[in-house]
Enzyme design. Structure first.
Site, PDB file in Angstrom:
ATOM      1  N   TYR A 159       0.783  -1.316   0.075  1.00 44.42           N
ATOM      2  CA  TYR A 159       0.016  -0.012   0.088  1.00 44.42           C
ATOM      3  C   TYR A 159       0.832   1.286   0.022  1.00 44.42           C
ATOM      4  O   TYR A 159       0.682   2.319  -0.438  1.00 44.42           O
ATOM      5  CB  TYR A 159      -0.876  -0.004   1.215  1.00 44.42           C
ATOM      6  CG  TYR A 159      -2.287   0.855   0.834  1.00 44.42           C
ATOM      7  CD1 TYR A 159      -3.226   0.370  -0.085  1.00 44.42           C
ATOM      8  CD2 TYR A 159      -2.496   1.951   2.005  1.00 44.42           C
ATOM      9  CE1 TYR A 159      -4.175   1.298  -0.295  1.00 44.42           C
ATOM     10  CE2 TYR A 159      -3.536   2.450   1.726  1.00 44.42           C
ATOM     11  CZ  TYR A 159      -4.359   2.384   0.392  1.00 44.42           C
ATOM     12  OH  TYR A 159      -5.653   3.148   0.115  1.00 44.42           O
ATOM     13  N   LYS A 166      -3.152   8.371   3.075  1.00 41.76           N
ATOM     14  CA  LYS A 166      -4.439   8.169   3.823  1.00 41.76           C
ATOM     15  C   LYS A 166      -4.228   8.498   5.304  1.00 41.76           C
ATOM     16  O   LYS A 166      -5.010   9.005   5.791  1.00 41.76           O
ATOM     17  CB  LYS A 166      -4.733   6.795   3.772  1.00 41.76           C
ATOM     18  CG  LYS A 166      -5.239   6.152   2.311  1.00 41.76           C
ATOM     19  CD  LYS A 166      -6.590   6.870   1.941  1.00 41.76           C
ATOM     20  CE  LYS A 166      -6.952   5.847   0.618  1.00 41.76           C
ATOM     21  NZ  LYS A 166      -8.060   7.079  -0.167  1.00 41.76           N
TER      22      LYS A 166
END
Ligand SMILES: NC(=O)c1ccc[n+]([C@@H]2O[C@H](COP(=O)([O-])OP(=O)(O)OC[C@H]3O[C@@H](n4cnc5c(N)ncnc54)[C@H](O)[C@@H]3O)[C@@H](O)[C@H]2O)c1
Length: 259
Positions: A159, A166
């Site tokens: 990720y 995020k």
């Protein structure tokens, strides 16, 4: 019976196709009576988005690249003209990182692509919220929802820079909620478990993420986009009138597990 969003005006950023999480949210809002404007990024997806928007009788479909302040100014001007200077709901469901940065090591992320991911995936919420603010004040308040992922709270292999983006997005939700709370504008995030969408396809380890959630989440089952749509509809509705600055995990409970 009146719908929960009767008379509400919303703007949805981030529909690419019918699998998009933004579309699942939009359907819920439209079913509840909301009038919705949509943006799309790039000619490639314009037709898709126009067809979907038409199916919910949208009064406005317009292009927006969230990296461009000019685009954002124009879009919010059009939204204001369309909805008589008022906006009640904002759905921010936009993220981007270069595919090569979702494969290798986070350590190798170059400066320009680090900022690109942060710009599109985190700063865009700040930029859109700033422009929504006067329209929501005119409406007597508003509700904003963005989409996040556990990879911003913990290290999730592959990720990478999107997780860092995020984390910035999650923190932005709290600061925006503080700034805008006194104007009756709420800002919340939904942290979704893996959903097969266009954006998800560029994450190298996506099938592994899905398999692990099914095996180890308390509910031992995957989620789908409509689960996120239902949760977003709650956060955007008056039922959540005293809920702000929070992240609601829609992930079969996976976020609570240590192993
Ligand atoms: N799919 C998942 O498993 C999952 C899980 C948690 C969070 N999310 C988040 O949900 C949100 C929506 O993603 P999705 O999975 O529905 O995929 P998607 O590909 O359908 O949506 C992503 C959207 O971002 C838009 N976008 C990208 N760059 C843009 C730019 N510069 N300007 C304007 N728009 C731009 C795309 O056009 C697309 O509409 C993202 O924030 C994503 O990180 C997805």
């Amino acid at each position: 019976m009146p719908g929960p969003f009767d008379g509400k005006r919303g703007l949805v950023l981030g529909v690419a196709n019918r699998r998009s999480i933004a579309w699942a949210i939009a359907k819920r809002l439209a079913d509840g009576g909301a009038q919705l404007a949509f943006t799309y990024q790039g000619d490639r997806i314009e037709k898709n988005v126009r067809e979907l928007a038409e199916s919910v009788s949208s009064p406005l479909v317009t292009e927006c690249d969230v990296r461009s302040d000019q685009d954002l100014d124009r879009v919010f001007g059009e939204v204001s003209d369309t909805f008589g200077g008022r906006l009640d709901l904002l759905v921010h469901s936009v993220a981007y990182a270069a595919a090569e940065d979702l494969e290798g090591r986070f350590t190798d992320t170059p400066r320009d692509r680090f900022w690109l991911a942060l710009d599109v995936s985190a700063y865009s919420l700040v930029a859109a919220t700033k422009r929504a603010e006067p329209l929501m004040v005119a409406a007597g308040g508003g509700s904003i929802v963005t989409m996040t992922y556990l990879g911003g709270e913990r290290a999730v292999p592959h990720y990478n820079v999107m997780g860092v983006a995020k984390a910035a997005l999650d923190s932005s939700v709290k600061y925006l909620a503080w700034d805008l709370g006194e104007k009756n504008i709420r800002v919340n995030a939904i942290s979704a478990g893996p959903v097969r969408t266009l954006a998800a396809r560029s994450i190298a380890g996506f099938p592994t993420m899905e398999a692990i959630v099914e095996e180890r989440a308390p509910l031992r089952r995957p989620i789908d986009a409509d689960d996120v749509g239902a949760a977003a509809a709650y956060l955007l509705s008056d039922d959540a009138r005293n809920v702000t600055a929070t992240t609601l995990h829609v992930d079969s409970g996976y976020h609570a597990m240590g192993m």
